[in-house]
Design a protein around this motif. Structure first.
Motif, PDB file in Angstrom:
ATOM      1  N   TRP A 193       0.823  -1.210   0.000  1.00 18.78           N
ATOM      2  CA  TRP A 193       0.000   0.000   0.000  1.00 18.78           C
ATOM      3  C   TRP A 193       0.857   1.260   0.000  1.00 18.78           C
ATOM      4  CZ3 TRP A 193      -3.936  -2.367   3.981  1.00 18.78           C
ATOM      5  CH2 TRP A 193      -4.862  -3.157   3.273  1.00 18.78           C
ATOM      6  N   ALA A 194       2.065   1.172   0.628  1.00 15.22           N
ATOM      7  CA  ALA A 194       2.968   2.326   0.580  1.00 15.22           C
ATOM      8  C   ALA A 194       3.328   2.615  -0.878  1.00 15.22           C
ATOM      9  CB  ALA A 194       4.229   2.043   1.392  1.00 15.22           C
ATOM     10  N   LEU A 195       3.577   1.542  -1.642  1.00 13.63           N
ATOM     11  CA  LEU A 195       3.898   1.704  -3.069  1.00 13.63           C
ATOM     12  C   LEU A 195       2.650   2.170  -3.831  1.00 13.63           C
ATOM     13  CD1 LEU A 195       6.066   1.071  -5.354  1.00 13.63           C
ATOM     14  CD2 LEU A 195       4.868  -1.089  -5.639  1.00 13.63           C
ATOM     15  N   ALA A 196       1.488   1.598  -3.448  1.00 19.86           N
ATOM     16  CA  ALA A 196       0.247   1.924  -4.172  1.00 19.86           C
ATOM     17  C   ALA A 196      -0.163   3.387  -4.003  1.00 19.86           C
ATOM     18  CB  ALA A 196      -0.876   1.000  -3.705  1.00 19.86           C
ATOM     19  N   ILE A 197       0.191   3.992  -2.853  1.00 27.30           N
ATOM     20  CA  ILE A 197      -0.126   5.420  -2.663  1.00 27.30           C
ATOM     21  C   ILE A 197       0.683   6.248  -3.659  1.00 27.30           C
ATOM     22  CG2 ILE A 197       0.163   7.386  -1.095  1.00 27.30           C
ATOM     23  CD1 ILE A 197      -0.551   5.562   1.231  1.00 27.30           C
ATOM     24  N   VAL A 198       1.983   5.919  -3.775  1.00 24.08           N
ATOM     25  CA  VAL A 198       2.853   6.669  -4.689  1.00 24.08           C
ATOM     26  C   VAL A 198       2.445   6.430  -6.143  1.00 24.08           C
ATOM     27  CG1 VAL A 198       5.238   7.056  -5.378  1.00 24.08           C
ATOM     28  CG2 VAL A 198       4.733   6.440  -3.026  1.00 24.08           C
ATOM     29  N   ARG A 199       2.047   5.187  -6.443  1.00 20.73           N
ATOM     30  CA  ARG A 199       1.713   4.817  -7.830  1.00 20.73           C
ATOM     31  C   ARG A 199       0.200   4.838  -8.079  1.00 20.73           C
ATOM     32  NH1 ARG A 199       6.485   5.455  -9.554  1.00 20.73           N
ATOM     33  NH2 ARG A 199       8.055   3.809  -9.366  1.00 20.73           N
ATOM     34  N   LYS A 200      -0.503   5.650  -7.329  1.00 21.46           N
ATOM     35  CA  LYS A 200      -1.970   5.691  -7.407  1.00 21.46           C
ATOM     36  C   LYS A 200      -2.485   5.928  -8.838  1.00 21.46           C
ATOM     37  CE  LYS A 200      -5.636   8.038  -4.879  1.00 21.46           C
ATOM     38  NZ  LYS A 200      -5.923   9.059  -3.863  1.00 21.46           N
ATOM     39  N   ASP A 201      -1.852   6.873  -9.545  1.00 23.33           N
ATOM     40  CA  ASP A 201      -2.305   7.200 -10.910  1.00 23.33           C
ATOM     41  C   ASP A 201      -2.119   6.025 -11.856  1.00 23.33           C
ATOM     42  OD1 ASP A 201      -2.856   9.625  -9.910  1.00 23.33           O
ATOM     43  OD2 ASP A 201      -1.075  10.623 -10.728  1.00 23.33           O
ATOM     44  N   ASP A 202      -0.984   5.344 -11.676  1.00 24.58           N
ATOM     45  CA  ASP A 202      -0.690   4.162 -12.489  1.00 24.58           C
ATOM     46  C   ASP A 202      -1.789   3.119 -12.331  1.00 24.58           C
ATOM     47  OD1 ASP A 202       1.485   4.443 -14.050  1.00 24.58           O
ATOM     48  OD2 ASP A 202       2.851   3.217 -12.839  1.00 24.58           O
ATOM     49  N   TYR A 203      -2.127   2.830 -11.067  1.00 26.56           N
ATOM     50  CA  TYR A 203      -3.147   1.813 -10.800  1.00 26.56           C
ATOM     51  C   TYR A 203      -4.515   2.265 -11.297  1.00 26.56           C
ATOM     52  CZ  TYR A 203       0.059  -1.055  -8.063  1.00 26.56           C
ATOM     53  OH  TYR A 203       1.094  -1.868  -7.679  1.00 26.56           O
ATOM     54  N   ALA A 204      -4.786   3.568 -11.203  1.00 27.71           N
ATOM     55  CA  ALA A 204      -6.074   4.079 -11.683  1.00 27.71           C
ATOM     56  C   ALA A 204      -6.179   3.885 -13.189  1.00 27.71           C
ATOM     57  CB  ALA A 204      -6.201   5.556 -11.321  1.00 27.71           C
ATOM     58  N   ARG A 205      -5.073   4.185 -13.901  1.00 29.81           N
ATOM     59  CA  ARG A 205      -5.050   4.034 -15.360  1.00 29.81           C
ATOM     60  C   ARG A 205      -5.273   2.582 -15.758  1.00 29.81           C
ATOM     61  NH1 ARG A 205      -0.917   7.337 -15.981  1.00 29.81           N
ATOM     62  NH2 ARG A 205       0.651   5.707 -15.967  1.00 29.81           N
ATOM     63  N   THR A 220      -6.882   4.464   4.159  1.00 30.38           N
ATOM     64  CA  THR A 220      -5.704   3.715   3.708  1.00 30.38           C
ATOM     65  C   THR A 220      -4.570   3.824   4.724  1.00 30.38           C
ATOM     66  OG1 THR A 220      -6.290   4.271   1.455  1.00 30.38           O
ATOM     67  CG2 THR A 220      -4.066   3.457   1.796  1.00 30.38           C
ATOM     68  N   ARG A 221      -4.319   5.056   5.150  1.00 29.61           N
ATOM     69  CA  ARG A 221      -3.192   5.279   6.068  1.00 29.61           C
ATOM     70  C   ARG A 221      -3.426   4.580   7.410  1.00 29.61           C
ATOM     71  NH1 ARG A 221      -1.677  11.626   5.053  1.00 29.61           N
ATOM     72  NH2 ARG A 221      -2.051  11.634   2.814  1.00 29.61           N
ATOM     73  N   LEU A 222      -4.705   4.586   7.865  1.00 31.62           N
ATOM     74  CA  LEU A 222      -5.013   3.910   9.128  1.00 31.62           C
ATOM     75  C   LEU A 222      -4.816   2.393   8.998  1.00 31.62           C
ATOM     76  CD1 LEU A 222      -8.164   5.775  10.505  1.00 31.62           C
ATOM     77  CD2 LEU A 222      -5.940   5.512  11.645  1.00 31.62           C
ATOM     78  N   TRP A 262       7.359   4.394  10.633  1.00 36.18           N
ATOM     79  CA  TRP A 262       7.214   4.807   9.225  1.00 36.18           C
ATOM     80  C   TRP A 262       5.727   4.934   8.855  1.00 36.18           C
ATOM     81  CZ3 TRP A 262      11.172   0.438   8.464  1.00 36.18           C
ATOM     82  CH2 TRP A 262      12.471   0.947   8.523  1.00 36.18           C
ATOM     83  N   SER A 263       4.893   4.038   9.419  1.00 33.39           N
ATOM     84  CA  SER A 263       3.449   4.089   9.126  1.00 33.39           C
ATOM     85  C   SER A 263       2.819   5.352   9.718  1.00 33.39           C
ATOM     86  CB  SER A 263       2.737   2.862   9.689  1.00 33.39           C
ATOM     87  OG  SER A 263       3.314   1.697   9.178  1.00 33.39           O
ATOM     88  N   VAL A 264       3.286   5.723  10.926  1.00 29.00           N
ATOM     89  CA  VAL A 264       2.796   6.961  11.541  1.00 29.00           C
ATOM     90  C   VAL A 264       3.231   8.150  10.675  1.00 29.00           C
ATOM     91  CG1 VAL A 264       3.020   8.485  13.553  1.00 29.00           C
ATOM     92  CG2 VAL A 264       2.683   6.032  13.883  1.00 29.00           C
ATOM     93  N   GLY A 265       4.429   8.061  10.124  1.00 32.19           N
ATOM     94  CA  GLY A 265       4.922   9.102   9.215  1.00 32.19           C
ATOM     95  C   GLY A 265       3.973   9.302   8.043  1.00 32.19           C
ATOM     96  N   ILE A 266       3.449   8.200   7.507  1.00 29.37           N
ATOM     97  CA  ILE A 266       2.494   8.279   6.392  1.00 29.37           C
ATOM     98  C   ILE A 266       1.183   8.896   6.879  1.00 29.37           C
ATOM     99  CG2 ILE A 266       1.058   6.896   4.829  1.00 29.37           C
ATOM    100  CD1 ILE A 266       3.389   5.015   4.429  1.00 29.37           C
ATOM    101  N   LEU A 267       0.744   8.454   8.069  1.00 27.29           N
ATOM    102  CA  LEU A 267      -0.527   8.956   8.623  1.00 27.29           C
ATOM    103  C   LEU A 267      -0.472  10.460   8.845  1.00 27.29           C
ATOM    104  CD1 LEU A 267      -3.280   7.892   9.737  1.00 27.29           C
ATOM    105  CD2 LEU A 267      -2.223   7.876  11.989  1.00 27.29           C
TER     106      LEU A 267
END
Lengths: 315, 55
Positions: A193-205, A220-222, A262-267
């Motif tokens: 999911w960390a990768l999926a957040i960054v690549r969100k547009d890719d996955y949407a396409r 997602t972050r939670l 690191w997860s809290v960092g994302i949150l």
């Protein structure tokens, strides 16, 4: 003047693949993690296996994992083509024909299961066959394009190698390899999911419903944080159950806390730049985490093995 | 009657021929490796028992 019909015929009839293209169908980086975790499952198992047979078993598990990677690339060639991360893979880039990848994956699947079954036992062979089936049919064909829980459930396939390794030695399954299974299983969602957040547009396409594409940012972050929190007790379980020593316990505890950090960092990331940075930290950090906990188990085993040899030679 | 045109069928370029040769070699090594693998499995699974067979 070029004849378009002839060009198309040429493209579809003549393979332009190099042997190395077939090698990259096996997803070598995923394979290396599979080899490592399967090896740990194998060395922790009670009982003896001839080292040569053990090496062949690890090789068969790696080839089985590679075969499922090839079948995944065959089925997903259409979405791989529209995603930046995967567009250069052998099938979307036109170097390997889909049919070639399909036959390659099927042949290697059958051979890897057969070799593992004959070299060790059929529980291990059956588990490897199930792993390939789960990754290709359940995850790739069934879940990936349908549900945001795709990688949560599909993570089971990636988590099975230590169980297969254990079964190769003992001919069965026990609680210890299931704990190792749970660690990889719970590690998978925050990692992807960390990768999926960054690549969100890719996955949407590509139309793949990854969690960041279908759930709210906060949700997602939670969930990333939730899985990272769950990873701590499961991560240190081997220490309390006695098959992980102090080195392992310390590694799993520190690593688990880092995963939560690191997860809290994302949150808490409040702008796009910080979010990306936090996601890459968790993505890269999670790879180090998994490597470190399994390496700690392997090191402790190697230490114990060397100590036993030394005592044996002194006695 | 004239000879058939050379354009019939697909003619491989040198690069395509070289790649085909490399693929063939890889398949050859793969099959040989598999034979060796089964041989090694047999020897190490059976151990010394490999020599005791009814005559």
């Amino acid at each position: 003047m070029s004849d378009l019909g002839a060009d198309i015929r040429r493209e579809t009839l003549i393979s332009n693949a190099d042997p190395l293209d077939f090698l990259s169908l096996l997803k070598p980086r995923v394979m290396s993690l599979v080899v490592f975790t399967a090896l740990v499952g194998m060395v922790l198992a009670p009982g003896v296996i001839h080292p040569v047979i053990g090496l062949i078993a690890v090789f068969a598990i790696a080839v089985g994992a590679g075969a499922s990677g090839a079948l995944n690339m065959w089925y997903d060639a259409d979405i791989d083509a529209v995603m930046g991360r995967t567009a250069k893979r052998p099938i979307p880039s036109g170097r390997v024909q889909p049919g070639e990848a399909l036959s390659f994956g099927l042949i290697l699947s059958v051979l890897s299961v057969m070799v593992l079954g004959l070299a060790t036992n059929w529980v291990a062979g059956g588990l490897l066959a199930f792993t390939i089936f789960f990754y290709v049919v359940i995850y790739t064909m069934g879940l990936k394009r349908r549900t945001a829980q795709n990688i949560v459930i599909g993570g089971a396939a990636g988590a099975l190698p230590p169980v297969v390794g254990w079964a190769a030695v003992t001919g069965g399954v026990a609680i210890e390899p299931m704990i190792l299974f749970s660690i990889i299983f719970l590690w998978t969602p925050p990692h992807f999911w960390a990768l999926a957040i960054v690549r969100k547009d890719d996955y949407a396409r590509a139309g793949v419903p990854m969690l960041p594409n279908v759930a709210s940012d906060r949700n997602t972050r939670l969930q990333i944080l939730l899985y990272s929190l769950l990873l701590i007790p499961f991560g240190i379980a081997p220490f309390f159950m006695g098959f992980g020593g102090w080195l392992y316990g310390a590694t799993a505890l520190v690593g688990g806390v880092m995963m939560v950090w690191w997860s809290v960092g994302i949150l808490r990331a409040d702008d796009e730049g910080r979010l990306k940075k936090a996601c890459w930290s968790l993505f890269g950090g999670s790879i180090i985490y998994l490597f470190a906990v399994f390496a700690a188990l392997l090191l402790e085993w190697a230490g114990g093995f060397a100590w036993a040899l030394l005592r044996g030679s002194l006695a | 009657m004239s000879a058939p045109q050379e354009t019939e069928g697909l003619r491989l370029t040198d690069e395509e021929k070289a790649r085909r040769a490399r693929r063939n070699k890889a398949i050859g090594f793969g099959v040989a490796g598999l034979c060796l693998l089964f041989y090694v499995i047999t020897v190490f699974k059976m151990g010394p028992a490999i020599l005791s067979r009814p005559m």
